[in-house]
Scaffold this motif. Structure first.
Motif, mmCIF file in Angstrom:
data_model
loop_
_atom_site.group_PDB
_atom_site.id
_atom_site.type_symbol
_atom_site.label_atom_id
_atom_site.label_comp_id
_atom_site.label_asym_id
_atom_site.label_seq_id
_atom_site.Cartn_x
_atom_site.Cartn_y
_atom_site.Cartn_z
ATOM 1 N N ALA A 129 0.840 -1.195 0.000
ATOM 2 C CA ALA A 129 0.000 0.000 0.000
ATOM 3 C C ALA A 129 0.874 1.243 0.000
ATOM 4 N N GLY A 130 0.575 2.155 -0.914
ATOM 5 C CA GLY A 130 1.374 3.368 -1.010
ATOM 6 C C GLY A 130 2.673 3.135 -1.759
ATOM 7 N N ALA A 131 2.617 2.338 -2.830
ATOM 8 C CA ALA A 131 3.830 1.898 -3.525
ATOM 9 C C ALA A 131 4.201 2.761 -4.716
ATOM 10 N N THR A 132 3.745 3.997 -4.749
ATOM 11 C CA THR A 132 4.019 4.852 -5.897
ATOM 12 C C THR A 132 5.498 5.136 -6.055
ATOM 13 N N ARG A 133 6.207 5.311 -4.936
ATOM 14 C CA ARG A 133 7.611 5.713 -4.998
ATOM 15 C C ARG A 133 8.311 5.344 -3.697
ATOM 16 N N SER B 64 -0.658 -0.296 -4.676
ATOM 17 C CA SER B 64 -1.713 0.718 -4.631
ATOM 18 C C SER B 64 -1.120 2.080 -4.322
ATOM 19 N N GLY B 65 -1.851 3.102 -4.690
ATOM 20 C CA GLY B 65 -1.429 4.468 -4.441
ATOM 21 C C GLY B 65 -2.330 5.419 -5.196
ATOM 22 N N ARG B 66 -2.062 6.713 -5.047
ATOM 23 C CA ARG B 66 -2.967 7.716 -5.617
ATOM 24 C C ARG B 66 -2.505 8.287 -6.956
ATOM 25 N N THR B 67 -1.204 8.278 -7.210
ATOM 26 C CA THR B 67 -0.709 8.891 -8.438
ATOM 27 C C THR B 67 -0.686 7.875 -9.575
ATOM 28 N N THR B 68 -1.410 8.186 -10.623
ATOM 29 C CA THR B 68 -1.474 7.340 -11.805
ATOM 30 C C THR B 68 -0.981 8.134 -13.011
ATOM 31 N N ARG B 69 -0.960 7.498 -14.161
ATOM 32 C CA ARG B 69 -0.545 8.201 -15.373
ATOM 33 C C ARG B 69 -1.571 9.238 -15.814
ATOM 34 N N HIS B 70 -2.729 9.211 -15.192
ATOM 35 C CA HIS B 70 -3.791 10.142 -15.569
ATOM 36 C C HIS B 70 -4.140 11.135 -14.463
ATOM 37 N N ARG B 71 -3.612 10.896 -13.282
ATOM 38 C CA ARG B 71 -4.001 11.764 -12.166
ATOM 39 C C ARG B 71 -2.907 11.785 -11.107
ATOM 40 N N ALA B 72 -2.526 12.976 -10.663
ATOM 41 C CA ALA B 72 -1.508 13.123 -9.626
ATOM 42 C C ALA B 72 -2.164 13.334 -8.270
ATOM 43 N N SER B 73 -1.514 12.877 -7.228
ATOM 44 C CA SER B 73 -2.008 13.092 -5.873
ATOM 45 C C SER B 73 -1.630 14.494 -5.412
ATOM 46 N N GLU B 74 -1.986 14.832 -4.195
ATOM 47 C CA GLU B 74 -1.664 16.144 -3.640
ATOM 48 C C GLU B 74 -0.165 16.353 -3.495
ATOM 49 N N VAL B 75 0.612 15.260 -3.508
ATOM 50 C CA VAL B 75 2.066 15.384 -3.408
ATOM 51 C C VAL B 75 2.603 16.181 -4.588
ATOM 52 N N GLY B 76 1.949 16.043 -5.736
ATOM 53 C CA GLY B 76 2.294 16.869 -6.876
ATOM 54 C C GLY B 76 3.405 16.339 -7.756
ATOM 55 N N ARG B 77 3.851 15.104 -7.512
ATOM 56 C CA ARG B 77 4.886 14.503 -8.356
ATOM 57 C C ARG B 77 4.210 13.631 -9.412
ATOM 58 N N THR B 78 4.546 13.881 -10.669
ATOM 59 C CA THR B 78 3.970 13.085 -11.758
ATOM 60 C C THR B 78 4.993 12.145 -12.378
ATOM 61 N N THR B 79 6.220 12.183 -11.881
ATOM 62 C CA THR B 79 7.290 11.377 -12.472
ATOM 63 C C THR B 79 7.266 9.926 -12.027
ATOM 64 N N GLU B 80 6.530 9.622 -10.946
ATOM 65 C CA GLU B 80 6.386 8.227 -10.516
ATOM 66 C C GLU B 80 4.900 7.907 -10.427
ATOM 67 N N THR B 81 4.519 6.752 -10.961
ATOM 68 C CA THR B 81 3.114 6.357 -10.951
ATOM 69 C C THR B 81 2.975 4.928 -10.453
ATOM 70 N N ILE B 82 1.763 4.576 -10.067
ATOM 71 C CA ILE B 82 1.504 3.237 -9.573
ATOM 72 C C ILE B 82 1.614 2.208 -10.708
ATOM 73 N N GLU B 83 1.253 2.619 -11.930
ATOM 74 C CA GLU B 83 1.395 1.711 -13.071
ATOM 75 C C GLU B 83 2.867 1.384 -13.326
ATOM 76 N N GLU B 84 3.721 2.398 -13.199
ATOM 77 C CA GLU B 84 5.148 2.174 -13.409
ATOM 78 C C GLU B 84 5.697 1.213 -12.358
ATOM 79 N N THR B 85 5.243 1.352 -11.123
ATOM 80 C CA THR B 85 5.684 0.431 -10.081
ATOM 81 C C THR B 85 5.317 -1.001 -10.436
ATOM 82 N N ALA B 86 4.086 -1.213 -10.893
ATOM 83 C CA ALA B 86 3.662 -2.565 -11.273
ATOM 84 C C ALA B 86 4.519 -3.106 -12.412
ATOM 85 N N GLU B 87 4.867 -2.260 -13.355
ATOM 86 C CA GLU B 87 5.724 -2.695 -14.462
ATOM 87 C C GLU B 87 7.115 -3.063 -13.976
ATOM 88 N N LEU B 88 7.637 -2.325 -13.005
ATOM 89 C CA LEU B 88 8.942 -2.646 -12.440
ATOM 90 C C LEU B 88 8.908 -3.987 -11.704
#
Length: 316
Positions: free
Chosen positions: A21-25, A45-69
């Motif tokens: 949980a919270g594996a975006t980065r 799981s996490g809030r930042t996706t390739r289509h939507r950023a969380s309040e943290v405001g970082r778009t360079t890491e996404t939950i989809e990218e984590t799954a691919e890694l």
């Protein structure tokens, strides 16, 4: 955990299922990847996706990218965008794991995303009544309430069979947290997972499951590297010009390897209820960071707080 007999030593988690949980980065992402390297199916799981950023405001890491890694490392990564403050979303997440995988062997509760709520370094050392109340309460929601919601819905699946492992991620060891962290809300948010594990260790032990809290040391997270120090993983040592203590820092891989060591240890119950660190476990299990060293930041930082001038070489 189940008997390790007959397992592929390179993929000891090949029939295991994890939820990070919270594996975006950061640490949680590294843990997900290392569990994948061990062969596990890892729901991230996490809030930042390739289509939507969380309040943290970082778009360079996404939950989809984590799954691919995770998949690239040798496991099976499954991305499930989830706000862990949304009870219905967390319930749906755990129901999906149950429906698709039928089991949960490792739960890593690493939700955070509260660093942006602190005015680094200005907020540290200020009295509580001078801090922004709304930001402080939001920090507690992100660092405490989200964990409790995740535990409420994931633990029934984790405890359905003996051998389940809960890893609560935090920042600091129980020993270090005897010292005040100079920011009341941050101190509370990072102390809470340690206390959760103390209690859950009692509750899970009777079910044959294990609960631990785990902290990295001075973590070279993505944000720490590119935002604060303006360096990369390749030239991170240049950051010591800004902060000499950065010399004791570690890559996220170290805490990832710590979690993998716990997940693959048939005697992991010996750690039940305890506060653990990546540096401590590197010595206990014999793994290293990517550069071959074993940085042990918390004893080093303890000496710094106490006014001593420790030698980094003694803790690396």
């Amino acid at each position: 955990m189940d008997s390790e007999r007959g397992r592929d030593p390179d993929r000891p988690q090949a029939d295991r299922v994890a939820l990070v949980a919270g594996a975006t980065r950061g640490a949680s992402r590294a843990i997900a990847v290392e569990l994948g390297r061990a062969g596990a199916t890892v729901y991230v799981s996490g809030r930042t996706t390739r289509h939507r950023a969380s309040e943290v405001g970082r778009t360079t890491e996404t939950i989809e990218e984590t799954a691919e890694l995770v998949t690239a490392a040798g496991g099976t990564g499954v991305a499930v965008p989830t706000d862990h403050l949304d009870q219905a979303a967390v319930r749906a997440l755990t129901e999906r794991v149950a429906r698709e995988a039928g089991r949960l062997d490792v739960l890593v509760d690493g939700v955070w995303g509260g660093d942006h709520l602190m005015d680094h370094p200005g907020d540290f050392g200020r009295p509580m009544w001078e801090l922004d109340l709304d930001k402080g309460l939001r920090m507690l929601r992100l660092g405490v309430e989200s964990h409790l919601i995740t535990l409420r819905y994931a633990l029934p699946l984790l405890t359905a069979r003996p051998g389940g492992l809960l890893i609560e991620l935090t920042d600091g060891t129980a020993g270090f947290m005897r010292r005040y962290r100079d920011h009341l809300y941050f101190d509370l948010a990072k102390s809470a997972p340690i206390r959760m594990v103390f209690g859950l260790g009692k509750e899970l032990a009777g079910l044959g499951c294990t609960a631990v809290s785990l902290t990295p040391g001075y973590l070279r997270s993505e944000a720490m590297l590119d935002t604060y120090f303006e360096v990369t993983e390749e030239n991170w040592r240049d950051g010591t010009a800004r902060d000499p203590h950065f010399a004791i820092s570690e890559s996220p891989a170290l805490v990832g390897r710590a979690a993998r060591a716990l997940a693959t240890d048939p005697e992991v119950a010996r750690w039940n209820g305890q506060s653990l660190s990546s540096g401590q476990l590197a010595r206990a299990y014999g793994f290293t960071d990517t550069d071959g060293s074993q940085p042990d930041a918390w004893p080093y930082m303890t000496e710094v707080v106490e006014g001593r001038e420790p030698d980094v070489a003694d803790y690396r």
